[in-house]
Design an enzyme around this catalytic site. Structure first.
Site, mmCIF file in Angstrom:
data_model
loop_
_atom_site.group_PDB
_atom_site.id
_atom_site.type_symbol
_atom_site.label_atom_id
_atom_site.label_comp_id
_atom_site.label_asym_id
_atom_site.label_seq_id
_atom_site.Cartn_x
_atom_site.Cartn_y
_atom_site.Cartn_z
ATOM 1 N N LYS A 167 -5.691 -13.735 14.605
ATOM 2 C CA LYS A 167 -6.760 -14.669 14.948
ATOM 3 C C LYS A 167 -6.610 -15.969 14.169
ATOM 4 O O LYS A 167 -6.867 -17.060 14.702
ATOM 5 C CB LYS A 167 -8.123 -14.035 14.655
ATOM 6 N N VAL A 174 -9.319 4.612 3.997
ATOM 7 C CA VAL A 174 -9.896 3.331 3.578
ATOM 8 C C VAL A 174 -9.072 2.783 2.420
ATOM 9 O O VAL A 174 -9.020 3.382 1.341
ATOM 10 C CB VAL A 174 -11.369 3.492 3.153
ATOM 11 N N HIS A 227 16.261 1.072 52.720
ATOM 12 C CA HIS A 227 15.017 0.305 52.735
ATOM 13 C C HIS A 227 13.808 1.219 52.558
ATOM 14 O O HIS A 227 12.845 1.165 53.314
ATOM 15 C CB HIS A 227 14.891 -0.519 54.007
ATOM 16 N N THR A 252 0.833 -1.207 0.000
ATOM 17 C CA THR A 252 0.000 0.000 0.000
ATOM 18 C C THR A 252 0.863 1.250 0.000
ATOM 19 O O THR A 252 1.989 1.248 0.485
ATOM 20 C CB THR A 252 -0.890 0.043 1.256
ATOM 21 N N ASP A 292 -4.655 4.545 13.768
ATOM 22 C CA ASP A 292 -4.677 3.558 12.678
ATOM 23 C C ASP A 292 -5.932 2.693 12.795
ATOM 24 O O ASP A 292 -6.277 2.233 13.890
ATOM 25 C CB ASP A 292 -3.415 2.692 12.762
ATOM 26 N N GLU A 333 25.078 1.796 47.625
ATOM 27 C CA GLU A 333 24.558 1.012 46.501
ATOM 28 C C GLU A 333 24.433 1.873 45.252
ATOM 29 O O GLU A 333 24.761 1.435 44.148
ATOM 30 C CB GLU A 333 23.178 0.437 46.860
#
Length: 508
Positions: free
Chosen positions: A135, A63, A272, A32, A123, A324
């Site tokens: 599907k 379309v 913590h 397309t 879309d 850390e």
């Protein structure tokens, strides 16, 4: 009859090579618009979609693929004689592969496009083809991600495109359309001003695999909400081990706390998910040293977040203890050289320290989900409820203390003086216990002249009495207890100024 592949993509990365590979495997390509143009310019033969449908693309491309000749070729079951008879009777040719990705709605959202453009980036044909192909995945192979092109070509070449291979591609396809629709739904929720819709669509994208969760027996991954354009935890890791689940959780508390201080230089140390040392100062170095000295024991193995550029002098101080994470908006080159000498230290450069786009605070409770606004307010109104008036220095410490206590687990209290936390207590089932623990665990501190901040009201007068006996000279709290007057009367009797804010800050 040749096998047929339908290709229509917005992201054209690798599409010429993929189409060429399919043609080399004996497929004819239907395409397309812009995709067809690019393929033909590359010298590839392809069939225009309107040659298949017998109907031109119309309405500016709105379309073009919504046609029985397309969806019939996708959805008919090859093992159902009635389906086969129908498509043969109607001269519908099977489509065996669909390669589609969608209009870039998320990109348009990030670019702040007006609503008219957002609508044109929704879309319709793409999701319809994807869902039809997915599907019928047993018969139609659906490809939605350019990262899968090579793997798909190899599987087709080696005839390994079996049921499980196709099933996984279908699963990926439905995940894409689900996420796409969720983002559109949330966009329109924002347009109509529905912050808590009856159906809240939140789609999350995995960003990284984590070694484990809170404990080693728990699996974990990190996800992000693509609808939030600038997240507070967007960072660049400059050094150190991979980030853990607990690291991320603690990091959020540290960075969110630091964000509260817009015009002050602040350092926050977290252990913590609870603050253990927070300090403001004129320089980053002084701020860090004061935060460290506020609780040099708890900061060990903790996380430090700051809102300033870290220099070499500050980095040298940070290097003296085990941390850390060190997170900052920027680092001097010399500071990075110092910090990187600790191979495992995670050094994070924060990208969006002021980010406030996220809307929801979400707790997932084994199938039940609690959703609330993020607690982004601090004080409703400063209301002095005692005869004694707070000094400017006390008011400054009151504001500082409330900013810190907001990030302590409830019941939460924070004792501060001169822009530094002296003691923090939280997570107790009694508010006075939190205060008593904080005082007891910091017996080496001088509380004389300090300010007490509480995340919620005092149900009894015992907390202000305990504070006064420890030397604390002023109190800030939300107020709202039916026994507020007990606390007010005690403060008046002892010339302690107390301020109500009108907003509590439970953190569970």
């Amino acid at each position: 009859m040749k096998k047929r592949a339908l290709i229509s993509v917005t992201d054209k990365t690798g599409i010429v090579e993929f189409a060429s590979g399919l043609i080399g495997l004996g497929y004819e390509v239907v395409s397309t618009g812009g995709t067809m143009k690019q393929l033909r310019e590359a010298g590839l033969d392809c069939i225009a979609i309107d040659d298949v449908t017998g109907f031109p693309e119309i309405l500016d491309g709105r379309v073009k693929t919504l046609h029985p000749m397309v969806h019939g070729g996708l959805l008919f079951r090859r093992d159902d004689p009635k389906h086969v008879e129908t498509v043969e009777k109607m001269n519908i040719q099977p489509i065996d592969i669909v390669c589609v990705n969608l209009y870039q709605f998320e990109k348009a959202l990030k670019e702040g496009k007006p609503m008219e453009d957002m609508i044109e980036n929704i879309d319709i044909g793409g999701p319809s083809m994807i869902r039809s192909a997915a599907k019928n995945f047993k018969d139609v192979l659906i490809v939605t991600d350019p990262a899968d092109y090579n793997e798909v070509l190899e599987a087709l070449k080696d005839q390994k495109d079996d049921y499980n291979f196709r099933l996984n591609l279908a699963y990926k396809a439905f995940s894409l359309t689900g996420s796409y629709d969720a983002m559109i739904s949330r966009y329109f929720a924002g347009v109509v001003g529905d912050d808590f819709p009856d159906i809240l669509n939140i789609s999350l994208k995995k960003t990284e695999h984590l070694r484990y969760g809170e404990n080693s027996q728990q699996r974990a991954n990190a996800y992000e909400d693509p609808f939030v354009q600038h997240t507070l935890l967007d960072y660049e890791q400059l050094n150190g081990k991979e980030i853990s689940f607990n690291n991320v959780n603690d990091l959020y508390g540290a960075v969110a706390l630091v964000r509260e201080f817009k015009d002050q230089t602040v350092t926050a140390a977290i252990k913590h998910s609870t603050p253990c040392g927070v300090a403001i100062a004129d320089t980053g170095y002084d701020s860090y040293v004061k935060a460290y000295e506020a609780d040099p024991q708890s900061i060990f193995g903790g996380i430090v977040a700051v809102n300033y550029k870290i220099d070499k002098e500050t980095a040298l101080e940070m290097k003296k203890t085990f941390l850390e994470i060190v997170a900052a908006p920027d680092f001097d080159e010399e500071a990075l050289e110092v910090l990187k000498k600790k191979k495992n230290l995670r050094i994070l450069k924060l990208k969006n320290l002021d980010a406030r786009e996220a809307k929801y605070d979400i707790k997932y409770l084994e199938g039940k989900v609690l959703v609330q606004d993020i607690n982004d307010k601090m004080i409703d109104e400063i209301k002095v409820v005692t005869k004694a008036q707070p000094t400017p220095a006390q008011l400054s410490d009151m504001e500082f203390g409330m900013k810190v206590v907001k990030f302590v687990k409830s019941n939460a209290i924070c004792i501060v003086k001169n822009g530094v936390t002296l003691a923090i207590g939280g997570g107790q089932t009694s508010r006075v216990w939190a205060l008593e623990n904080a005082i007891h665990n910091n017996q080496d501190k001088d509380f004389n002249g300090a300010v007490l901040a509480s995340d919620a009201y005092f149900p009894f007068g015992d907390s202000v009495e305990t504070a006064h006996k420890a030397g604390i000279s002023a109190v800030i709290q939300p107020g709202g207890s039916i026994r507020d007057q007990e606390s007010i009367d005690y403060c008046d009797a002892n010339e302690m100024p107390m301020v109500f804010t009108g907003l509590r800050h439970f953190r569970h």
